[in-house]
Design an enzyme around this catalytic site. Sequence first.
Site, PDB file in Angstrom:
ATOM      1  N   TYR A   1       0.911  -1.095   0.139  1.00 60.36           N
ATOM      2  CA  TYR A   1      -0.064  -0.092  -0.150  1.00 60.36           C
ATOM      3  C   TYR A   1       1.024   1.388  -0.105  1.00 60.36           C
ATOM      4  CZ  TYR A   1      -3.520   3.415   1.211  1.00 60.36           C
ATOM      5  OH  TYR A   1      -4.330   4.367   1.109  1.00 60.36           O
TER       6      TYR A   1
ATOM      7  N   HIS B   1       1.250   4.297  -3.295  1.00 62.06           N
ATOM      8  CA  HIS B   1       1.142   5.595  -2.873  1.00 62.06           C
ATOM      9  C   HIS B   1       2.373   6.277  -2.937  1.00 62.06           C
ATOM     10  CE1 HIS B   1      -2.900   4.577  -1.578  1.00 62.06           C
ATOM     11  NE2 HIS B   1      -3.188   5.741  -1.693  1.00 62.06           N
TER      12      HIS B   1
ATOM     13  N   TYR C   1      -4.286  16.933   1.195  1.00 59.33           N
ATOM     14  CA  TYR C   1      -4.741  15.404   1.285  1.00 59.33           C
ATOM     15  C   TYR C   1      -3.881  14.605   2.060  1.00 59.33           C
ATOM     16  CZ  TYR C   1      -7.314  11.225  -0.290  1.00 59.33           C
ATOM     17  OH  TYR C   1      -7.724   9.854  -0.364  1.00 59.33           O
TER      18      TYR C   1
ATOM     19  N   TRP D   1      -7.982   3.278 -10.453  1.00 56.98           N
ATOM     20  CA  TRP D   1      -7.160   3.192  -9.259  1.00 56.98           C
ATOM     21  C   TRP D   1      -7.982   2.500  -8.267  1.00 56.98           C
ATOM     22  CZ3 TRP D   1      -2.402   4.561  -7.880  1.00 56.98           C
ATOM     23  CH2 TRP D   1      -2.219   4.869  -6.540  1.00 56.98           C
TER      24      TRP D   1
END
Length: 105
Positions: free
Chosen positions: A18, A22, A41, A76
């Site tokens: 993960y 990113h 964000y 995505w």
Amino acid sequence: MERYAWKAVLKEGQREEYIRRHKQIWPEMKDVLKTAGIVNYSIWLSGNELFGYYECEKGSAYAAKIQAESPVVRKWNEFMKDVMLMETDERTGAQPLLEEVFYLA
């Protein structure tokens, strides 16, 4: 400016994957988020629990609409479903908004 927070859970053993994904987020995904008016964000991790937060310059309804209509976001989400479990709001296609209970301005 509206604030938006969401949560999800990583699948067992998928933490490093993960994070890797990113670190290599697609430029076209960043473009969609910017088009949606999403700024500041960040995603936080505690054990296998994820917490995301962003601010919506054009409002959360607009941000959700742009994301729901985006083929890049759909791609995505498909790419990420093997590493995480994330609920989606059927109306918006986005993660359900968490209830804000405190804010210090």
